[in-house]
Design a protein around this motif. Structure first.
Motif, PDB file in Angstrom:
ATOM      1  N   MET A  16      -3.809 -21.905   0.965  1.00 52.06           N
ATOM      2  CA  MET A  16      -4.222 -20.520   1.358  1.00 52.06           C
ATOM      3  C   MET A  16      -3.395 -20.111   2.374  1.00 52.06           C
ATOM      4  N   LYS A  17      -2.901 -20.562   3.225  1.00 54.54           N
ATOM      5  CA  LYS A  17      -2.103 -19.968   4.435  1.00 54.54           C
ATOM      6  C   LYS A  17      -0.766 -19.567   3.916  1.00 54.54           C
ATOM      7  N   LEU A  18      -0.127 -20.578   3.308  1.00 51.71           N
ATOM      8  CA  LEU A  18       1.259 -20.208   2.816  1.00 51.71           C
ATOM      9  C   LEU A  18       1.090 -19.151   1.604  1.00 51.71           C
ATOM     10  N   GLY A  19      -0.014 -19.453   0.831  1.00 44.87           N
ATOM     11  CA  GLY A  19      -0.037 -18.371  -0.441  1.00 44.87           C
ATOM     12  C   GLY A  19      -0.255 -17.081  -0.021  1.00 44.87           C
ATOM     13  N   GLU A  20      -1.006 -16.840   0.972  1.00 41.49           N
ATOM     14  CA  GLU A  20      -1.097 -15.731   1.489  1.00 41.49           C
ATOM     15  C   GLU A  20       0.112 -14.668   1.802  1.00 41.49           C
ATOM     16  N   LEU A  21       0.903 -15.544   2.380  1.00 43.36           N
ATOM     17  CA  LEU A  21       2.107 -15.025   3.092  1.00 43.36           C
ATOM     18  C   LEU A  21       3.026 -14.697   1.329  1.00 43.36           C
ATOM     19  N   LEU A  22       3.037 -15.596   0.598  1.00 42.21           N
ATOM     20  CA  LEU A  22       3.870 -15.089  -0.542  1.00 42.21           C
ATOM     21  C   LEU A  22       3.316 -14.260  -1.476  1.00 42.21           C
ATOM     22  N   VAL A  23       1.897 -14.111  -1.532  1.00 46.99           N
ATOM     23  CA  VAL A  23       1.159 -13.158  -2.257  1.00 46.99           C
ATOM     24  C   VAL A  23       1.472 -11.747  -1.524  1.00 46.99           C
ATOM     25  N   SER A  24       1.302 -11.718  -0.317  1.00 49.30           N
ATOM     26  CA  SER A  24       1.416 -10.391   0.444  1.00 49.30           C
ATOM     27  C   SER A  24       3.014  -9.798   0.084  1.00 49.30           C
ATOM     28  N   GLN A  25       3.886 -10.679   0.402  1.00 49.13           N
ATOM     29  CA  GLN A  25       5.354 -10.372   0.057  1.00 49.13           C
ATOM     30  C   GLN A  25       5.435  -9.942  -1.257  1.00 49.13           C
ATOM     31  N   MET A  26       5.141 -10.544  -2.307  1.00 51.75           N
ATOM     32  CA  MET A  26       5.135 -10.293  -3.677  1.00 51.75           C
ATOM     33  C   MET A  26       4.562  -8.876  -4.013  1.00 51.75           C
ATOM     34  N   ARG A  27       3.544  -8.618  -3.488  1.00 51.70           N
ATOM     35  CA  ARG A  27       2.872  -7.033  -3.541  1.00 51.70           C
ATOM     36  C   ARG A  27       3.581  -6.175  -2.940  1.00 51.70           C
ATOM     37  N   THR A  28       4.670  -6.291  -2.302  1.00 52.91           N
ATOM     38  CA  THR A  28       5.457  -5.332  -1.738  1.00 52.91           C
ATOM     39  C   THR A  28       6.636  -5.164  -2.760  1.00 52.91           C
ATOM     40  N   GLU A  29       6.526  -6.137  -3.743  1.00 48.56           N
ATOM     41  CA  GLU A  29       7.541  -5.812  -4.829  1.00 48.56           C
ATOM     42  C   GLU A  29       6.996  -5.590  -6.118  1.00 48.56           C
ATOM     43  N   ASP A  30       5.884  -6.077  -6.222  1.00 50.13           N
ATOM     44  CA  ASP A  30       5.051  -5.798  -7.766  1.00 50.13           C
ATOM     45  C   ASP A  30       3.488  -5.746  -7.184  1.00 50.13           C
ATOM     46  N   LYS A  31       3.367  -4.346  -7.255  1.00 50.21           N
ATOM     47  CA  LYS A  31       1.923  -3.818  -6.687  1.00 50.21           C
ATOM     48  C   LYS A  31       0.857  -4.329  -7.737  1.00 50.21           C
ATOM     49  N   THR A  67       0.494  -7.190  -8.543  1.00 46.51           N
ATOM     50  CA  THR A  67       0.183  -8.867  -8.426  1.00 46.51           C
ATOM     51  C   THR A  67      -1.158  -9.107  -8.207  1.00 46.51           C
ATOM     52  N   SER A  68      -1.878 -10.014  -9.210  1.00 49.96           N
ATOM     53  CA  SER A  68      -3.194 -10.579  -8.957  1.00 49.96           C
ATOM     54  C   SER A  68      -3.256 -11.475  -7.960  1.00 49.96           C
TER      55      SER A  68
END
Length: 400
Positions: free
Chosen positions: A232-247, A249-250
C-alpha cells in the motif's frame, strides 16, 4: 542440657519433614495427568492435518519458495527452501541447529528504498519517478529478481505447518520486500499502461493476503502483514504518480474491498503457539552436560509438570474461555491449594505467556491503513466532482 538437645532434634526433624512431607503430598496430588480437553484435541487434530498437507505439497509451494528466496541468482529458491525445511524438521523443538553460512544475494542499493523511509516520501520519491534513468539501471541489473518474484506470485496456495523450533529462521522478509519493490516499480516504468501497474499491485496484494490467511507461525504472520503495508505504501506513490500522467487511472480492486477477517485473524498463529508450547514441555530435559544441581532440580520438578493439563489450560486461554492470572507473590493457603496440582505448568503459563491483544491490534491496523489510503486517493476526485457540480448549479441559478 539433655532436654535441650532432645528438643533441638525434634525441631530439626520437623523442619526437615515439613518440606519433604509437603513434596510427597504434591507427588501424590500429581500422580495422574488430565485427559485432553475438546479444544486441545481439536488443536492437535488441526496441527496433524497441517503437517500432512505440507508433506503432500512439497512442489510448487510458495512457502518453500519464499523460505529459500534469498539465495544467489543462479540457485533454485524452491530446492533451497525445501532443504532448509527438511533440516529444520530433523531438529527437536529446543535443539539448536548447526551453524551454517548461507550465501544470500545482495539487495539492490537504490534511492527508492531510502526515500520510502522518509516522512514525506510521496514528495521525495515523486522526483525519482520523474527521472527514471537511475531506476531503469537498477531494474536492468535485477531483471532476474523481478522474474523470481513473479514466479513466487504465480505459485499455488500457501501451505506450511507448525513444525518449528525455538531457533527457527523466519522468512527472509528483507529480500522479499526488496524484490517486491523492484516488481512494482518495474510495472510502473516498464508497463504498457496504468492497467499494468494496477494489475501488478492487485496480484501482489492477493498473494500476501492469501499467505497471511494460511501462515501458522506468529513471526511469519507479521512479516506477511509487513509486505501488505509495503504494497500500500509504495503502491500509493506509484498510483499517485501515474495519475499525473493518466487521470483515468483506477485503484486496485483489493484496496477498495475491506480486508478479509482471515487475513488479520491470529487463530492459526495461536494454534501454532499452542503446538510450540506443548512440544517444548514434552521435550525439556537438562541434558548430559548439565550440572548435578540442574539434573537434581529437573528430577524433583518434572513430576510436578502435567503436560496435558498445561496444554488444556493454554488452549482455553487462546480461545478466550479462561484468563491466565499473574503468578502469585505470596504463599497463602488459597495459593497453595490453587497451585497444588500441576504447579510447574501453571507457573510456566503465568510467567511465560503474553496476551495476544497487542498482536491483534497491530494486525488490525492493516485495515485502517487501507481505508485511509482509499480516502486519500478518492477524496480529490470527489472534491473535484463536487466543485464542478457546484459551478454548474451556480451557472444555472444565475440571472441571464
Amino acid at each position: 542440657m539433655r532436654y535441650f538437645f532432645r528438643a533441638l532434634k525434634w525441631i530439626l526433624l520437623t523442619l526437615l519433614l515439613i518440606p519433604v512431607g509437603g513434596y510427597l503430598i504434591l507427588l501424590l496430588v500429581n500422580l495422574q495427568d488430565s485427559e485432553p480437553s475438546a479444544q486441545a484435541s481439536a488443536y492437535l487434530e488441526q496441527v496433524n492435518a497441517e503437517e500432512t498437507a505440507l508433506s503432500q505439497h512439497l512442489e510448487n509451494n510458495p512457502y518453500l519458495y519464499a523460505f529459500g528466496f534469498d539465495v544467489p541468482k543462479d540457485d533454485d529458491p524452491m530446492a533451497v527452501g525445501l532443504k532448509r525445511y527438511q533440516a529444520l524438521k530433523q531438529l527437536g523443538v529446543l535443539e539448536r541447529p548447526k551453524k551454517t553460512v548461507d550465501e544470500k544475494f545482495e539487495r539492490p542499493e537504490w534511492p527508492i528504498t531510502t526515500c520510502l523511509k522518509q516522512e514525506g516520501y510521496l514528495d521525495d520519491c515523486a522526483a525519482l519517478l520523474a527521472e527514471t534513468e537511475t531506476l531503469r539501471a537498477t531494474l536492468n541489473d535485477y531483471t532476474w529478481l523481478v522474474e523470481r518474484y513473479r514466479t513466487l506470485l504465480s505459485l499455488g496456495h500457501w501451505q506450511d505447518d507448525t513444525l518449528f523450533n525455538m531457533y527457527s529462521d523466519l522468512l527472509p522478509i528483507q529480500h522479499l520486500i526488496a524484490a517486491q519493490q523492484l516488481y512494482l516499480v518495474d510495472a510502473y516504468i516498464n508497463g504498457t499502461d496504468s492497467t499494468s501497474l494496477i494489475t501488478a499491485i492487485d496480484k501482489d496484494m492477493q498473494f500476501w493476503q492469501q499467505a497471511a490467511e494460511r501462515i501458522n507461525m506468529l513471526g511469519n504472520k507479521f512479516l506477511a502483514i509487513s509486505a501488505l503495508k509495503q504494497n500500500m505504501k509504495l503502491g500509493e506513490l506509484l498510483v499517485s504518480q501515474m495519475r499525473t500522467e493518466d487521470k483515468d487511472t483506477s485503484l486496485p480492486s483489493l484496496w477498495l474491498a475491506p480486508t478479509a477477517g482471515d487475513v488479520l485473524s491470529l487463530e492459526r498463529a495461536k494454534r501454532g503457539e499452542w503446538h510450540f508450547l506443548t512440544k517444548m514441555t514434552q521435550s525439556y530435559e537438562a541434558g548430559e552436560d548439565a550440572s548435578i544441581t540442574a539434573k537434581v532440580t529437573e528430577a524433583l520438578l518434572m513430576p510436578l509438570l502435567q503436560q496435558q493439563d498445561t496444554a488444556n489450560r493454554y488452549a482455553n486461554f487462546l480461545t478466550g474461555e479462561a484468563d491466565i492470572k499473574p503468578c502469585p507473590d505470596d504463599l497463602s493457603l488459597s495459593t497453595l491449594k490453587e497451585y497444588a496440582y500441576n504447579p510447574m505448568g501453571k507457573f510456566i503459563l503465568c510467567s511465560g505467556i503474553s496476551s495476544f491483544e497487542s498482536y491483534q491490534a497491530t494486525a488490525n491496523k492493516v485495515e485502517s491503513l487501507r481505508a485511509e489510503l482509499v480516502t486519500r486517493l478518492t477524496t480529490p476526485a470527489i472534491s473535484a466532482e463536487m466543485k464542478t457540480k457546484a459551478s454548474e448549479e451556480a451557472r444555472d441559478n444565475s440571472p441571464e
